[in-house]
Design a protein around this motif. Structure first.
Motif, PDB file in Angstrom:
ATOM      1  N   LYS A 108       0.459  -6.715 -18.153  1.00 38.99           N
ATOM      2  CA  LYS A 108       1.184  -5.985 -17.119  1.00 38.99           C
ATOM      3  C   LYS A 108       0.804  -4.501 -17.119  1.00 38.99           C
ATOM      4  O   LYS A 108       0.292  -3.964 -18.098  1.00 38.99           O
ATOM      5  CB  LYS A 108       2.698  -6.103 -17.333  1.00 38.99           C
ATOM      6  N   ARG A 109       1.078  -3.852 -16.032  1.00 38.94           N
ATOM      7  CA  ARG A 109       1.019  -2.391 -15.967  1.00 38.94           C
ATOM      8  C   ARG A 109       2.294  -1.896 -16.639  1.00 38.94           C
ATOM      9  O   ARG A 109       3.400  -2.179 -16.168  1.00 38.94           O
ATOM     10  CB  ARG A 109       0.952  -1.950 -14.503  1.00 38.94           C
ATOM     11  N   ILE A 168       8.544  -5.042  -9.783  1.00 41.28           N
ATOM     12  CA  ILE A 168       8.877  -4.167 -10.896  1.00 41.28           C
ATOM     13  C   ILE A 168      10.023  -4.754 -11.717  1.00 41.28           C
ATOM     14  O   ILE A 168      11.036  -5.195 -11.160  1.00 41.28           O
ATOM     15  CB  ILE A 168       9.298  -2.759 -10.416  1.00 41.28           C
ATOM     16  N   GLN A 208       4.733  -4.094  -4.939  1.00 43.76           N
ATOM     17  CA  GLN A 208       4.604  -4.399  -6.357  1.00 43.76           C
ATOM     18  C   GLN A 208       5.942  -4.886  -6.905  1.00 43.76           C
ATOM     19  O   GLN A 208       6.994  -4.307  -6.622  1.00 43.76           O
ATOM     20  CB  GLN A 208       4.202  -3.152  -7.136  1.00 43.76           C
ATOM     21  N   ARG A 218       6.664  -0.117  -0.950  1.00 44.27           N
ATOM     22  CA  ARG A 218       5.694  -0.172  -2.050  1.00 44.27           C
ATOM     23  C   ARG A 218       6.168  -1.007  -3.231  1.00 44.27           C
ATOM     24  O   ARG A 218       5.354  -1.577  -3.956  1.00 44.27           O
ATOM     25  CB  ARG A 218       5.382   1.241  -2.567  1.00 44.27           C
ATOM     26  N   TYR A 219       7.512  -1.047  -3.447  1.00 45.76           N
ATOM     27  CA  TYR A 219       8.026  -1.640  -4.677  1.00 45.76           C
ATOM     28  C   TYR A 219       9.184  -2.589  -4.388  1.00 45.76           C
ATOM     29  O   TYR A 219      10.020  -2.325  -3.518  1.00 45.76           O
ATOM     30  CB  TYR A 219       8.511  -0.549  -5.639  1.00 45.76           C
ATOM     31  N   ASP A 271       4.558  -7.182 -11.626  1.00 46.70           N
ATOM     32  CA  ASP A 271       3.288  -6.455 -11.729  1.00 46.70           C
ATOM     33  C   ASP A 271       3.369  -5.303 -12.719  1.00 46.70           C
ATOM     34  O   ASP A 271       2.395  -5.008 -13.417  1.00 46.70           O
ATOM     35  CB  ASP A 271       2.892  -5.895 -10.355  1.00 46.70           C
ATOM     36  N   ALA A 272       4.527  -4.630 -12.760  1.00 46.33           N
ATOM     37  CA  ALA A 272       4.686  -3.463 -13.622  1.00 46.33           C
ATOM     38  C   ALA A 272       6.037  -3.526 -14.321  1.00 46.33           C
ATOM     39  O   ALA A 272       7.029  -3.972 -13.743  1.00 46.33           O
ATOM     40  CB  ALA A 272       4.570  -2.174 -12.811  1.00 46.33           C
ATOM     41  N   THR A 288       0.166  -4.428   2.653  1.00 45.65           N
ATOM     42  CA  THR A 288       0.073  -4.688   1.229  1.00 45.65           C
ATOM     43  C   THR A 288       1.404  -5.189   0.699  1.00 45.65           C
ATOM     44  O   THR A 288       2.466  -4.662   1.030  1.00 45.65           O
ATOM     45  CB  THR A 288      -0.338  -3.412   0.482  1.00 45.65           C
TER      46      THR A 288
END
Length: 394
Positions: free
Chosen positions: A121-122, A7, A5, A30-31, A98-99, A2
């Motif tokens: 956005k998140r 940030i 994300q 993850r980020y 994304d966030a 994956t």
């Protein structure tokens, strides 16, 4: 595998921003940090850039941006360095983001947080003023874009976690009777009123449980921080003020509670560490390691609760009053408070005069509802000018 994300951390050098980067650093798979912003702490921003290698950095002004750009070049780093309020809006809306961690303190964080909402956005919302100043406008933008709004304040995160997973901003359908926000009581809980005449900024910033910036620490000492959280909760969870209660809980172990129609009370407990709500918002609905020590229930002291003293700490009541007034009253409240707190921190105003300045602004500034961001920002400036006049007269 994956894709991580992307940030953007708005307010990266503040307490929430630093804690966010601490959590992110634990999960590099993850980020990915796309953008970091700061107002004054350029040295810290530069150190963060060295570690996280973002694509974008935002400084307060052209001079600061030029200095930062030169330091990055000397260090062999490549990042686009921007400056000013428009740049904050730009990085909050980037396609590769994304966030957005919205952690800029005060009304200054509103335009960029609103831009993130409009861009779908998140949003990890630590800037409570976005909802205090522009609650209806902000929530309309979230709904229109399909943005995900996740609270980062420990109290609102606790409420979020204590509500049903499918909560649809309908307390009656969910069987919610009321929301109970907990407050530590700040450093002056139990102090005689006469003592408050002589407190210093350093006194007000010695919070018994949490490590926070100076402005938020003063707000905690006056209980205005809890008042702002009441307004924020009204918009986040669509609960009327009559069903929001504040309980002083000095141990700061229970972060907030939801009481249900059947008598059940759901509460979220944890150590007073901002990395817990930050990790919750970053990964929701998953749970990730935040670097927080597990709670030792056998080492806990008694958990106690008491009603807030609204006579010694009238700022909390002023926030309820502003909600009752409606319109732009919460924006006026927030602007006057920011001016009063800044004056107190600079030695220009006594601690006990902070609520007096705010009360005068609510009475002296028009609170008619604005229907645009521009109108709200104009009202904010009007309230600031009024409050500055009151400070000068004190």
């Amino acid at each position: 595998m994956t894709k991580p994300q992307g940030i953007a951390v708005l307010g990266a050098t503040g307490s929430v921003g630093c804690n966010t980067l601490d959590v992110i650093a634990r999960h590099p798979e993850r980020y990915r940090v796309v953008a970091l912003t700061a107002h004054r702490q350029l040295d810290k921003l530069f150190e963060q850039a060295l570690r996280f290698r973002p694509d974008y950095l935002v400084a307060a002004d052209a001079s600061a941006a030029s200095d930062l750009r030169a330091r990055l070049t000397d260090a062999g780093l490549r990042a686009e360095v921007l400056h000013g309020a428009d740049a904050l809006v730009q990085v909050a809306s980037l396609p590769e983001v994304d966030a957005v961690m919205a952690a800029i303190v005060g009304a200054a964080g509103l335009p960029s947080a609103l831009a993130a909402a409009r861009a779908g956005k998140r949003i990890l919302l630590a800037n409570k003023e976005s909802l205090v100043v522009a609650g209806r406008l902000f929530m309309d933008a979230v709904r229109a874009s399909g943005s995900a709004l996740l609270p980062v304040d420990s109290e609102h995160s606790a409420i979020f976690q204590s509500l049903p997973a499918d909560y649809a901003a309908n307390p009656d359908a969910a069987g919610v009777s009321k929301i109970i926000l907990t407050a530590s009581g700040g450093p002056f809980r139990g102090r005689p009123a006469a003592d408050l005449l002589h407190v210093t900024p350093d006194d007000a910033c010695r919070h018994p449980n949490w490590s926070m910036g100076r402005k938020i620490s003063v707000d905690s000492a006056t209980l205005m921080n809890k008042g702002l959280e009441v307004i924020e909760a009204r918009w986040l969870f669509n609960v009327p003020p009559s069903r929001i209660e504040v309980a002083v809980h000095p141990q700061s172990v229970i972060h907030s509670m939801v009481q249900y129609r059947d008598g059940s009370v759901m509460a979220q407990l944890g150590s007073p560490d901002m990395r817990t709500p930050i990790a919750c918002a970053l990964a929701w609905p998953e749970r990730i390691d935040a670097g927080v020590e597990p709670m030792d229930f056998f080492a806990l002291s008694d958990l106690t609760f008491e009603k807030p003293d609204l006579e010694r700490f009238p700022c909390l009541q002023l926030a309820f009053d502003a909600l009752e007034m409606g319109g732009d009253a919460p924006a006026v409240l927030n602007a006057a408070n920011e001016v009063a707190v800044a004056a107190f921190l600079e030695g220009q105003l006594r601690f006990v005069d902070i609520p007096r300045v705010v009360s005068a602004a609510l009475a002296g500034v028009s609170c008619a509802a604005s229907d645009s961001l521009e109108g709200l920002l104009a009202r904010d400036q009007e309230a600031r000018r009024f409050a500055e006049g009151r400070v000068a007269a004190c």
